[in-house]
Enzyme design. Structure first.
Site, short mmCIF file in Angstrom:
data_model
loop_
_atom_site.label_atom_id
_atom_site.label_comp_id
_atom_site.label_asym_id
_atom_site.label_seq_id
_atom_site.Cartn_x
_atom_site.Cartn_y
_atom_site.Cartn_z
N HIS A 186 0.82 -1.22 0.00
CA HIS A 186 0.00 0.00 0.00
C HIS A 186 0.85 1.27 0.00
CE1 HIS A 186 -3.87 -2.13 0.64
NE2 HIS A 186 -3.13 -2.97 1.34
N ASN A 196 -10.20 -2.88 2.66
CA ASN A 196 -9.90 -2.89 1.23
C ASN A 196 -11.19 -2.61 0.46
OD1 ASN A 196 -7.12 -3.49 1.10
ND2 ASN A 196 -7.50 -5.67 1.43
#
Ligand code: NDP
Length: 480
Positions: free
Chosen positions: A55, A128
């Site tokens: 990420h 997510n």
């Protein structure tokens, strides 16, 4: 004319000349005593902190969460206290595999990491844009991430590594199906749903626990790119999702999500055919319908990317009274790993930085350590218990016990697990055109992968649905 402040060194001394280094004569070398030059070079050397291992590439915005429905029967969390209550939030979106600076419009899972600055501490829901994940046992997580990153020799991304791992890990089938479906390439962060993904607890005033999953439904609608559209976007704009989010907020076209929960009683959890704490599974809506809770709106862009986005730190360990954990193995591991990552990449006192600091009183004894920025005003109360009025525990925040039964052992997490039914249910939700794109996206991603690995993976698709396996095999020239 605008009056500008006098430029200074970091120690506050005025700078007389920021154009010319000190040299011995106009053609001579620079002198060591040019401390402005030294400071400038030294600071530039330190302008980066380690990027997130996963990420790394992200965008964030501030906003508000507003309660629209009363769920106090499930939770005493102050964030849900009454209809109309608003709590400030920070939401960071990201792609998973790409390094910082990677193109936004790539097929990948998107991070959906929320920090609620509640009046009882920060609550971080680090999810997510997919309700499930590739692995269910955290022991597999570092291996999985290696397959998404670069090959140690070639420094290239390796489709062979990805499909080798996935084909040897049947629990990944559900998430792989989502990733290669239309939703695996959102047009931007505004056009996708978010999911807390893990199962959490909600705890009410009577001390009763319910299991819960959090859902964030985009009120902009779902919009996705095909692979070729995504490639065209990248060719003209590598920061397409950052730009879309930033511009929408500047234009006051504030993105919003419906916030919903699915709720399961402890008794129900004992009878589901699937493990309700397994991160590779959803809870079917027909059995556990979405309950509306509120609305999330993003309405303010950060002013400084490094200060407010690169240093923003989210950790599933941040829960607040009325919200708790679950036996989900992946959640349990993330409770450690996320806070540990921030201590490593930012520093011991990362939670006192403005973007991470709670908006409520913070009273702890963890003073010493790198970069303590404020002076703890506790006098003699620097340990606990003490006789000098220092902060003390408050037993009203005690959680009901989490009942966990079983002998400690390394249980085979694949034994008896149905890894294909939910992937098959998703496949059967898709229309013919969506199925066609799914098979194409998969076969495109499998180009160059050894046939043995392709066949092993096709067998998994076929277990989800024979037509699914056959469609991919056909695209790869492995079936008629
Ligand atoms: P439902 O028909 O009630 O719900 C289907 C869900 O699938 C909706 O939430 C829909 O999202 C979502 N969806 C549709 N297409 C895709 C896609 N390509 N990728 C990811 N999600 C998609 O069915 P069930 O609850 O019985 O679940 C059936 C299957 O749907 C599951 O096996 C799972 O794969 C998938 N799913 C289920 C979710 C759940 O929490 N139950 C959540 C997300 C997916 P939307 O409403 O926004 O259109």
């Amino acid at each position: 004319m605008k009056t500008c402040p006098v430029m200074t060194t970091t120690a506050g001394a005025p700078i007389a000349d920021n154009q010319n280094s000190i040299t011995a004569g106009p053609r001579g070398p620079v002198l060591m005593q040019d401390y402005q030059l030294l400071e400038k070079l030294a600071h530039q050397n330190r302008e980066r902190i380690p990027e997130r291992v996963v990420h790394a590439n992200g965008s964030a915005a501030y906003g508000t969460f507003t309660v629209t429905q009363d769920i106090s029967r499930y939770s005493v969390a102050s964030v849900f206290a009454q209809v109309g209550k608003q709590t400030d939030v920070l939401l960071r979106f990201s792609t998973v595999a790409g390094e910082r600076g990677a193109a936004d419009a790539e097929r990948d899972v998107r991070g959906f990491a929320l920090k609620f600055y509640t009046d009882q501490g920060n609550w971080d829901l680090v999810g997510n844009n997919t309700p499930v994940f590739f692995v269910r046992d955290p022991l597999k997580f570092p291996d999985f991430i290696r397959t998404q990153k670069r090959h140690p020799s070639t420094n290239l991304r390796s489709p062979t590594a990805m499909w080798d791992f996935w084909s040897l890990s049947p629990e990944s089938l559900h998430q792989v199906t989502i990733l290669f479906s239309d939703r695996g390439l959102p047009q931007g962060y505004r056009f996708m749903n978010g999911y807390g993904s893990h199962t959490y607890s909600l705890i009410n005033a009577a001390g009763e626990r319910h299991w819960v999953k959090f859902h964030f439904k985009s009120m902009q609608g779902i919009r996705t790119w095909t692979n070729s559209e995504g490639n065209a976007v990248i060719a003209r704009d590598r920061e397409s999702a950052q730009r879309d989010l930033y511009d929408a907020i500047e234009k006051r076209d504030f993105p919003r999500w419906r916030v919903c929960v699915q709720v399961m009683t402890e008794e129900q959890a004992k009878h589901t055919s699937y493990n309700p704490f397994d991160l590779t599974k959803v809870w079917p809506h027909a059995e556990f319908p979405l309950v509306d809770v509120g609305v999330l709106e993003l309405n303010r862009n950060p002013r400084h990317y490094f200060a407010e986005v690169e240093q923003a730190s989210f950790s599933p360990s941040n829960v607040v009274p009325g919200i708790g954990f679950s036996p989900d193995k992946m959640l349990q591991a993330r409770i450690f790993a996320y806070a540990d990552a921030h201590r490593h990449r930012i520093g011991t006192h990362y939670e006192s930085l403005p973007v991470n600091a709670p908006r409520c009183p913070v009273n702890h004894y963890h003073a010493d350590g790198a970069m303590l920025a404020s002076i703890p005003e506790r006098g003699d109360a620097y340990y606990e218990p003490n006789s000098f009025g220092g902060p003390v525990q408050a037993s009203q925040y005690r959680e009901p016990p989490l009942l966990i039964e079983g002998d400690a052992d390394r249980y085979d997490h694949r034994q008896g697990n149905d890894d294909h039914s939910q992937a098959g249910a998703l496949y059967r939700l898709m229309n013919a055109a969506e199925r066609e794109r799914l098979a194409s996206n998969i076969s495109e991603a499998m180009q160059g992968v050894p046939v043995e690995i392709q066949q092993r993976q096709i067998a998994l698709f076929a277990r989800a649905d024979p037509e699914y396996g056959h469609a991919v095999a056909r695209k790869l020239g492995l079936a008629d």
